[in-house]
Design a protein around this motif. Structure first.
Motif, mmCIF file in Angstrom:
data_model
loop_
_atom_site.group_PDB
_atom_site.id
_atom_site.type_symbol
_atom_site.label_atom_id
_atom_site.label_comp_id
_atom_site.label_asym_id
_atom_site.label_seq_id
_atom_site.Cartn_x
_atom_site.Cartn_y
_atom_site.Cartn_z
ATOM 1 N N GLU A 164 31.436 11.378 52.976
ATOM 2 C CA GLU A 164 32.014 12.127 54.193
ATOM 3 C C GLU A 164 33.670 12.691 54.323
ATOM 4 O O GLU A 164 33.841 13.452 55.169
ATOM 5 N N THR A 165 34.423 12.077 53.055
ATOM 6 C CA THR A 165 35.589 12.927 52.939
ATOM 7 C C THR A 165 35.431 14.024 52.088
ATOM 8 O O THR A 165 35.134 13.855 51.156
ATOM 9 N N PRO A 166 36.005 15.129 52.738
ATOM 10 C CA PRO A 166 35.820 16.594 52.053
ATOM 11 C C PRO A 166 36.552 16.496 50.785
ATOM 12 O O PRO A 166 36.238 17.307 49.756
ATOM 13 N N GLU A 184 30.426 -1.250 47.668
ATOM 14 C CA GLU A 184 30.011 -0.103 46.890
ATOM 15 C C GLU A 184 29.405 0.915 47.929
ATOM 16 O O GLU A 184 29.661 1.946 47.864
ATOM 17 N N LEU A 185 28.337 0.422 48.900
ATOM 18 C CA LEU A 185 27.721 1.282 49.477
ATOM 19 C C LEU A 185 28.692 2.016 50.655
ATOM 20 O O LEU A 185 28.572 3.115 50.698
ATOM 21 N N LEU A 186 29.631 0.975 51.063
ATOM 22 C CA LEU A 186 30.716 1.491 51.999
ATOM 23 C C LEU A 186 31.508 2.763 51.419
ATOM 24 O O LEU A 186 31.743 3.632 52.038
ATOM 25 N N ASP A 187 31.964 2.177 50.060
ATOM 26 C CA ASP A 187 32.724 3.332 49.192
ATOM 27 C C ASP A 187 32.055 4.629 49.231
ATOM 28 O O ASP A 187 32.623 5.608 49.603
ATOM 29 N N ALA A 188 30.820 4.561 48.743
ATOM 30 C CA ALA A 188 30.147 5.705 48.532
ATOM 31 C C ALA A 188 30.031 6.568 49.801
ATOM 32 O O ALA A 188 30.122 7.917 49.563
#
Length: 129
Positions: free
Chosen positions: A119-121, A110-114
């Protein structure tokens, strides 16, 4: 004498680096973990904290000492030796840190996904260019 610290004690993808819960500065929690099993010299701390500069390690150690979490002992020998050790107050952080690390491990994906979404515009998160 303590066992040597493992060079890979803190993997680059270690959940401690990902955890949004901080204990002091970026390095403080890892320094505290390095001192968990007894006093260490500056050069010993540099082994698992391979990404830290000497200047930043010195600043982090001073901050931890200022806050009463570690003690610094200088030995007057032929070659001066300095050791850092957890104080009882610093040792009292080991339990809460273990809980925070376990939480980060449970919520790793979940942390990685968030963070990736931030970071993804196109996600609507993150900073405008």
């Amino acid at each position: 004498m303590n066992e040597p610290l493992a060079p890979d004690m803190f993997d680059e993808l270690c959940p401690s680096a990902l955890s949004p819960i901080r204990f002091g500065d970026k390095w403080a929690g890892m320094i505290i973990r390095c001192l968990e099993h007894g006093p260490r010299r500056f050069s010993e701390l540099r082994i698992p904290l391979r990404g830290i500069t000497a200047k930043v390690l010195t600043q982090s150690l001073r901050g931890l000492e200022r806050d009463g979490l570690i003690s610094r002992t200088a030995y007057d020998e032929a070659v001066q030796r300095v050791e850092y050790e957890l104080t009882p107050l610093g040792r009292s952080l080991l339990g809460p840190m273990a809980v925070a690390c376990a939480w980060a491990e449970r919520h790793w994906e979940e942390l990685l996904d968030a963070r990736e979404a931030y970071e993804t515009p196109a996600s609507g998160f993150g900073r405008a260019g």
